[in-house]
Design a protein around this motif. Structure first.
Motif, PDB file in Angstrom:
ATOM      1  N   UNK A 141      -7.127 -24.220 -10.747  1.00 44.20           N
ATOM      2  CA  UNK A 141      -6.192 -23.946 -11.847  1.00 44.20           C
ATOM      3  C   UNK A 141      -6.394 -24.862 -13.052  1.00 44.20           C
ATOM      4  N   UNK A 142      -7.157 -25.951 -12.881  1.00 43.05           N
ATOM      5  CA  UNK A 142      -7.307 -26.926 -13.963  1.00 43.05           C
ATOM      6  C   UNK A 142      -7.855 -26.329 -15.256  1.00 43.05           C
ATOM      7  N   UNK A 143      -8.930 -25.545 -15.229  1.00 39.33           N
ATOM      8  CA  UNK A 143      -9.415 -24.997 -16.509  1.00 39.33           C
ATOM      9  C   UNK A 143      -8.366 -24.146 -17.228  1.00 39.33           C
ATOM     10  N   UNK A 144      -7.650 -23.311 -16.490  1.00 39.62           N
ATOM     11  CA  UNK A 144      -6.622 -22.474 -17.120  1.00 39.62           C
ATOM     12  C   UNK A 144      -5.464 -23.320 -17.634  1.00 39.62           C
ATOM     13  N   UNK A 145      -5.066 -24.332 -16.876  1.00 45.35           N
ATOM     14  CA  UNK A 145      -3.982 -25.205 -17.308  1.00 45.35           C
ATOM     15  C   UNK A 145      -4.377 -25.963 -18.574  1.00 45.35           C
ATOM     16  N   UNK A 146      -5.593 -26.494 -18.581  1.00 43.50           N
ATOM     17  CA  UNK A 146      -6.059 -27.216 -19.772  1.00 43.50           C
ATOM     18  C   UNK A 146      -6.098 -26.291 -20.981  1.00 43.50           C
ATOM     19  N   UNK A 147      -6.618 -25.090 -20.826  1.00 46.00           N
ATOM     20  CA  UNK A 147      -6.663 -24.125 -21.927  1.00 46.00           C
ATOM     21  C   UNK A 147      -5.262 -23.813 -22.428  1.00 46.00           C
ATOM     22  N   UNK A 148      -4.336 -23.583 -21.501  1.00 50.52           N
ATOM     23  CA  UNK A 148      -2.955 -23.273 -21.893  1.00 50.52           C
ATOM     24  C   UNK A 148      -2.336 -24.443 -22.658  1.00 50.52           C
ATOM     25  N   UNK A 150      -3.872 -26.810 -24.336  1.00 52.29           N
ATOM     26  CA  UNK A 150      -4.526 -26.951 -25.642  1.00 52.29           C
ATOM     27  C   UNK A 150      -4.033 -25.883 -26.615  1.00 52.29           C
ATOM     28  N   UNK A 151      -3.781 -24.671 -26.132  1.00 51.29           N
ATOM     29  CA  UNK A 151      -3.250 -23.617 -26.996  1.00 51.29           C
ATOM     30  C   UNK A 151      -1.831 -23.950 -27.456  1.00 51.29           C
ATOM     31  N   UNK A 152      -1.002 -24.453 -26.548  1.00 54.05           N
ATOM     32  CA  UNK A 152       0.359 -24.837 -26.921  1.00 54.05           C
ATOM     33  C   UNK A 152       0.315 -25.988 -27.937  1.00 54.05           C
ATOM     34  N   UNK A 153      -0.541 -26.966 -27.685  1.00 51.11           N
ATOM     35  CA  UNK A 153      -0.665 -28.093 -28.616  1.00 51.11           C
ATOM     36  C   UNK A 153      -1.067 -27.608 -30.004  1.00 51.11           C
ATOM     37  N   UNK A 154      -1.997 -26.686 -30.077  1.00 49.11           N
ATOM     38  CA  UNK A 154      -2.427 -26.149 -31.374  1.00 49.11           C
ATOM     39  C   UNK A 154      -1.264 -25.448 -32.082  1.00 49.11           C
ATOM     40  N   UNK A 155      -0.454 -24.705 -31.344  1.00 50.06           N
ATOM     41  CA  UNK A 155       0.721 -24.054 -31.947  1.00 50.06           C
ATOM     42  C   UNK A 155       1.690 -25.091 -32.502  1.00 50.06           C
ATOM     43  N   UNK A 156       1.880 -26.182 -31.771  1.00 54.10           N
ATOM     44  CA  UNK A 156       2.771 -27.244 -32.240  1.00 54.10           C
ATOM     45  C   UNK A 156       2.203 -27.858 -33.525  1.00 54.10           C
ATOM     46  N   UNK A 157       0.888 -28.065 -33.567  1.00 54.45           N
ATOM     47  CA  UNK A 157       0.271 -28.632 -34.765  1.00 54.45           C
ATOM     48  C   UNK A 157       0.391 -27.684 -35.956  1.00 54.45           C
ATOM     49  N   UNK A 158       0.185 -26.400 -35.722  1.00 53.95           N
ATOM     50  CA  UNK A 158       0.233 -25.406 -36.802  1.00 53.95           C
ATOM     51  C   UNK A 158       1.655 -25.228 -37.324  1.00 53.95           C
ATOM     52  N   UNK A 159       2.625 -25.159 -36.438  1.00 58.40           N
ATOM     53  CA  UNK A 159       3.992 -24.829 -36.835  1.00 58.40           C
ATOM     54  C   UNK A 159       4.924 -26.038 -36.894  1.00 58.40           C
ATOM     55  N   UNK A 160       4.447 -27.208 -36.495  1.00 60.53           N
ATOM     56  CA  UNK A 160       5.277 -28.408 -36.503  1.00 60.53           C
ATOM     57  C   UNK A 160       5.360 -29.034 -37.882  1.00 60.53           C
TER      58      UNK A 160
END
Length: 179
Positions: A141-148, A150-160
């Motif tokens: 599950x690690x690759x999927x968890x890391x991808x998820x 990183x995607x959430x972090x990018x959303x926080x950076x874009x919309x924060x």
């Protein structure tokens, strides 16, 4: 968003799956933060915020960062950082000095004592992270968890509201990938 005749639009509710996932994340974040802070205080006389500051400075060129950059990297208010650095300075873990690149700014600088404290605290912290976070997780599950994440972090950076932080420079001993 749906219209609201009495005010601003009302955002749609979370789906049951989204709500369950959010609550699971909150339970992990809150409990893991407590456990990491407790372990660091017990084993190293550092708080989790101390460890975060020391890590950010150790990960920066020459162990120094302008206060604004450090606040952004930690996602802290500038006043919180200033007060915390005062307490850490009194313990000899960091120093404040005029910026090496901008005379109008101030840098936080990692001291030899701060680097030694971080080096001493890292093995116990790494062990706790491994036991609490990774040991009960299926490695597949690690690759999927890391991808998820990183995607959430990018959303926080874009919309924060904070600017995008600088990129980490290196990995700390004990936190690099296993061989």
């Amino acid at each position: 968003m749906s219209p609201n005749p009495n005010g601003p639009p009302v955002p749609p509710a979370l789906s049951p799956e989204q709500q369950g996932t959010w609550f699971a994340y909150m339970r992990v974040m809150l409990r893991l933060g407590y456990e990491m802070n407790r372990q660091l205080q017990t084993d190293s006389d550092l708080s989790l915020p101390d460890f975060d500051v020391l890590n950010a400075l150790a990960d920066s060129p020459d162990g120094r960062l302008q206060l604004t950059g450090l606040a952004t990297r930690l996602a802290w208010e500038r006043s919180r950082l200033s007060h915390h650095l005062q307490r850490m300075s009194a313990r000899g873990l960091v120093e404040r000095s005029p910026s090496a690149t901008d005379r109008r700014a101030t840098d936080a600088v990692l001291t030899d004592a701060g680097r030694a404290a971080l080096t001493a605290a890292t093995p116990g912290h790494t062990d706790l992270v491994r036991r609490m976070f990774f040991d009960g997780l299926d490695p597949a599950l690690l690759p999927a968890l890391r991808t998820a994440l990183e995607q959430v972090h990018e959303q926080v950076l874009v919309h924060g509201t904070l600017p995008r932080p600088g990129q980490p420079q290196r990995r700390l001993p004990g936190l690099e990938p296993a061989g």
